[in-house]
Scaffold this motif. Structure first.
Motif, PDB file in Angstrom:
ATOM      1  N   GLY A 170       0.830  -1.188   0.000  1.00 39.14           N
ATOM      2  CA  GLY A 170       0.000   0.000   0.000  1.00 39.14           C
ATOM      3  C   GLY A 170       0.870   1.246   0.000  1.00 39.14           C
ATOM      4  O   GLY A 170       1.976   1.247   0.546  1.00 39.14           O
ATOM      5  N   LEU A 171       0.389   2.290  -0.630  1.00 39.17           N
ATOM      6  CA  LEU A 171       1.130   3.553  -0.678  1.00 39.17           C
ATOM      7  C   LEU A 171       1.156   4.181   0.713  1.00 39.17           C
ATOM      8  O   LEU A 171       0.152   4.190   1.425  1.00 39.17           O
ATOM      9  CB  LEU A 171       0.441   4.495  -1.669  1.00 39.17           C
ATOM     10  CG  LEU A 171       1.188   5.736  -2.127  1.00 39.17           C
ATOM     11  CD1 LEU A 171       2.499   5.376  -2.797  1.00 39.17           C
ATOM     12  CD2 LEU A 171       0.303   6.545  -3.077  1.00 39.17           C
ATOM     13  N   GLU A 172       2.309   4.704   1.083  1.00 38.91           N
ATOM     14  CA  GLU A 172       2.438   5.313   2.414  1.00 38.91           C
ATOM     15  C   GLU A 172       1.608   6.597   2.523  1.00 38.91           C
ATOM     16  O   GLU A 172       1.322   7.265   1.533  1.00 38.91           O
ATOM     17  CB  GLU A 172       3.903   5.657   2.707  1.00 38.91           C
ATOM     18  CG  GLU A 172       4.844   4.462   2.647  1.00 38.91           C
ATOM     19  CD  GLU A 172       5.506   4.281   1.310  1.00 38.91           C
ATOM     20  OE1 GLU A 172       6.520   3.561   1.246  1.00 38.91           O
ATOM     21  OE2 GLU A 172       4.993   4.847   0.308  1.00 38.91           O
ATOM     22  N   LYS A 173       1.259   6.942   3.745  1.00 43.05           N
ATOM     23  CA  LYS A 173       0.508   8.179   3.974  1.00 43.05           C
ATOM     24  C   LYS A 173       1.402   9.403   3.803  1.00 43.05           C
ATOM     25  O   LYS A 173       0.953  10.448   3.335  1.00 43.05           O
ATOM     26  CB  LYS A 173      -0.103   8.167   5.380  1.00 43.05           C
ATOM     27  CG  LYS A 173      -1.171   7.097   5.582  1.00 43.05           C
ATOM     28  CD  LYS A 173      -1.726   7.118   6.990  1.00 43.05           C
ATOM     29  CE  LYS A 173      -2.888   6.138   7.141  1.00 43.05           C
ATOM     30  NZ  LYS A 173      -2.481   4.743   6.937  1.00 43.05           N
ATOM     31  N   LYS A 174       2.677   9.264   4.150  1.00 44.91           N
ATOM     32  CA  LYS A 174       3.613  10.375   4.045  1.00 44.91           C
ATOM     33  C   LYS A 174       4.585  10.132   2.890  1.00 44.91           C
ATOM     34  O   LYS A 174       4.838   8.999   2.508  1.00 44.91           O
ATOM     35  CB  LYS A 174       4.393  10.562   5.351  1.00 44.91           C
ATOM     36  CG  LYS A 174       3.537  11.021   6.520  1.00 44.91           C
ATOM     37  CD  LYS A 174       4.392  11.240   7.760  1.00 44.91           C
ATOM     38  CE  LYS A 174       3.547  11.694   8.946  1.00 44.91           C
ATOM     39  NZ  LYS A 174       4.372  11.908  10.159  1.00 44.91           N
ATOM     40  N   GLY A 175       5.118  11.231   2.392  1.00 40.53           N
ATOM     41  CA  GLY A 175       6.089  11.142   1.325  1.00 40.53           C
ATOM     42  C   GLY A 175       7.503  11.121   1.844  1.00 40.53           C
ATOM     43  O   GLY A 175       7.752  11.039   3.057  1.00 40.53           O
ATOM     44  N   VAL A 176       8.455  11.229   0.924  1.00 42.85           N
ATOM     45  CA  VAL A 176       9.873  11.201   1.283  1.00 42.85           C
ATOM     46  C   VAL A 176      10.216  12.340   2.231  1.00 42.85           C
ATOM     47  O   VAL A 176      11.064  12.198   3.121  1.00 42.85           O
ATOM     48  CB  VAL A 176      10.743  11.304   0.010  1.00 42.85           C
ATOM     49  CG1 VAL A 176      12.220  11.128   0.348  1.00 42.85           C
ATOM     50  CG2 VAL A 176      10.315  10.273  -1.018  1.00 42.85           C
ATOM     51  N   ARG A 191       5.836   5.617  -7.507  1.00 46.59           N
ATOM     52  CA  ARG A 191       6.360   4.919  -6.318  1.00 46.59           C
ATOM     53  C   ARG A 191       6.815   3.505  -6.653  1.00 46.59           C
ATOM     54  O   ARG A 191       7.796   3.010  -6.083  1.00 46.59           O
ATOM     55  CB  ARG A 191       5.271   4.879  -5.239  1.00 46.59           C
ATOM     56  CG  ARG A 191       5.707   4.267  -3.918  1.00 46.59           C
ATOM     57  CD  ARG A 191       6.705   5.157  -3.210  1.00 46.59           C
ATOM     58  NE  ARG A 191       7.147   4.573  -1.948  1.00 46.59           N
ATOM     59  CZ  ARG A 191       8.224   3.796  -1.831  1.00 46.59           C
ATOM     60  NH1 ARG A 191       8.959   3.500  -2.885  1.00 46.59           N
ATOM     61  NH2 ARG A 191       8.571   3.317  -0.654  1.00 46.59           N
ATOM     62  N   ALA A 192       6.126   2.855  -7.589  1.00 49.57           N
ATOM     63  CA  ALA A 192       6.478   1.485  -7.966  1.00 49.57           C
ATOM     64  C   ALA A 192       7.880   1.416  -8.566  1.00 49.57           C
ATOM     65  O   ALA A 192       8.651   0.495  -8.271  1.00 49.57           O
ATOM     66  CB  ALA A 192       5.451   0.943  -8.961  1.00 49.57           C
ATOM     67  N   ILE A 193       8.225   2.387  -9.399  1.00 48.11           N
ATOM     68  CA  ILE A 193       9.550   2.405 -10.022  1.00 48.11           C
ATOM     69  C   ILE A 193      10.633   2.591  -8.968  1.00 48.11           C
ATOM     70  O   ILE A 193      11.652   1.886  -8.960  1.00 48.11           O
ATOM     71  CB  ILE A 193       9.643   3.544 -11.061  1.00 48.11           C
ATOM     72  CG1 ILE A 193       8.608   3.355 -12.176  1.00 48.11           C
ATOM     73  CG2 ILE A 193      11.062   3.639 -11.618  1.00 48.11           C
ATOM     74  CD1 ILE A 193       8.903   2.238 -13.129  1.00 48.11           C
ATOM     75  N   ILE A 194      10.420   3.544  -8.074  1.00 49.34           N
ATOM     76  CA  ILE A 194      11.408   3.820  -7.024  1.00 49.34           C
ATOM     77  C   ILE A 194      11.612   2.587  -6.150  1.00 49.34           C
ATOM     78  O   ILE A 194      12.741   2.200  -5.836  1.00 49.34           O
ATOM     79  CB  ILE A 194      10.961   5.018  -6.170  1.00 49.34           C
ATOM     80  CG1 ILE A 194      10.851   6.274  -7.034  1.00 49.34           C
ATOM     81  CG2 ILE A 194      11.907   5.246  -5.000  1.00 49.34           C
ATOM     82  CD1 ILE A 194      10.151   7.434  -6.346  1.00 49.34           C
TER      83      ILE A 194
END
Length: 304
Positions: A170-176, A191-194
């Motif tokens: 799942g995608l995180e709630k916060k970014g980098v 996000r998948a590529i990173i």
């Protein structure tokens, strides 16, 4: 020409294990240039990347160092870090990823066998003379853009066809940067590529080129063209707006730079969605079940 028109491929010995990091590979360990023993360690280069201390029974992993020619080639292909950002190169082909990069066993320097999507021998060197593997990547977002329901993102990548060859989250709630961001398809796809590039030190297996398959033009155009232009305009679009998902674009640039400096070119291959079904299905499942972590983190697997 479609894959069905190629006929039987067994004459190429496609099912034989590939030697990736072989005796004539592009890596070496600085200071240890020959086979020998000093009483506490035995080594043979450039095949081996571990040193054994028999008395202590300890295996010490050593980071292989790419040769200068490999670094020069990769950095040139990926933009030389112009405007303080790194970009991927483009990969184009007339066949499908499934046909061009079938799952094959590769033989590492430690004589262990790993399952990877390897480029067919018939495409070397016409398409690329580099040791090349492929990864499928995709992102998805439930309720994308909805004003009534909370969007939930998920992402996935696939690096072989075994039950353990797919990673999804799942995608995180916060970014980098620690800020909270609304989930979107674009954010999940990027996000998948990173995540795929951080997951494993792929170049440490001997690969000279990693082809990332994506059906997102936002990711492919951004990662090969727009990124450098955005940075040159202080992270603004041609229309003067702030670039969306800056934290992820900067994270992508950083990981691309680490590959370039390690002598491994990263390329993006934009394909129709029906060519990216493995990652697409896994990303959608991750979004459906999404209960993403609070903090941004890359899951990295040791190269052992």
């Amino acid at each position: 020409m479609s894959s069905l028109e190629h006929g039987n491929d067994e004459s190429e010995g496609e099912n034989e294990a590939r030697v990736v990091l072989d005796v004539d590979g592009d890596f070496y360990l600085p200071g240890l240039e020959m086979e020998g023993s000093n009483g506490t360690a035995t080594f043979k280069l450039p095949q081996l990347r571990t040193i054994l201390k028999p008395a202590a029974g300890i295996l010490v992993n050593c980071r292989p160092v790419p040769r200068s020619a490999s670094v020069a080639r990769a950095t040139s292909a990926m933009g030389h870090g112009q405007n303080d950002v790194w970009t991927a190169s483009n990969f184009q082909a007339s066949d499908s990823p499934e046909f061009m990069f079938p799952a094959r066993m590769i033989n590492t320097s430690e004589r262990r066998f790993l399952n990877r999507f390897c480029i067919r021998r018939r495409f070397v060197p016409q398409v690329t003379g580099l040791k090349t593997m492929m990864i499928y990547a995709d992102g998805a977002c439930c309720n994308n853009g909805s004003a009534e329901k909370i969007p939930r993102g998920g992402y996935a990548f696939v690096f072989n066809n075994s039950p353990t060859g797919t990673y999804s989250s799942g995608l995180e709630k916060k970014g980098v940067d620690g800020q909270v961001y609304a989930h979107t398809n674009n954010r999940a796809e990027l996000r998948a590529i990173i995540a795929a590039l951080h997951f494993r030190t792929w170049w440490g297996e001997g690969w000279e080129r990693i082809v990332m398959v994506t059906d997102s033009e936002y990711v492919s155009k951004g990662g090969t063209e727009w990124l450098r232009s955005w940075a040159g305009r202080n992270w603004r679009t041609s229309g003067g707006k702030q670039v969306a998902n800056q934290d992820l674009w900067k994270a992508l640039s950083e990981v691309l730079g680490s590959y370039a400096k390690s002598g491994c070119e990263v390329s993006f291959w934009t394909v129709p969605r029906n060519y990216n079904t493995l990652a697409d299905a896994a990303a959608k499942a991750a979004a459906d079940q999404a209960n993403g972590a609070e903090e941004y983190i890359n899951d990295s697997r040791a190269l052992i």
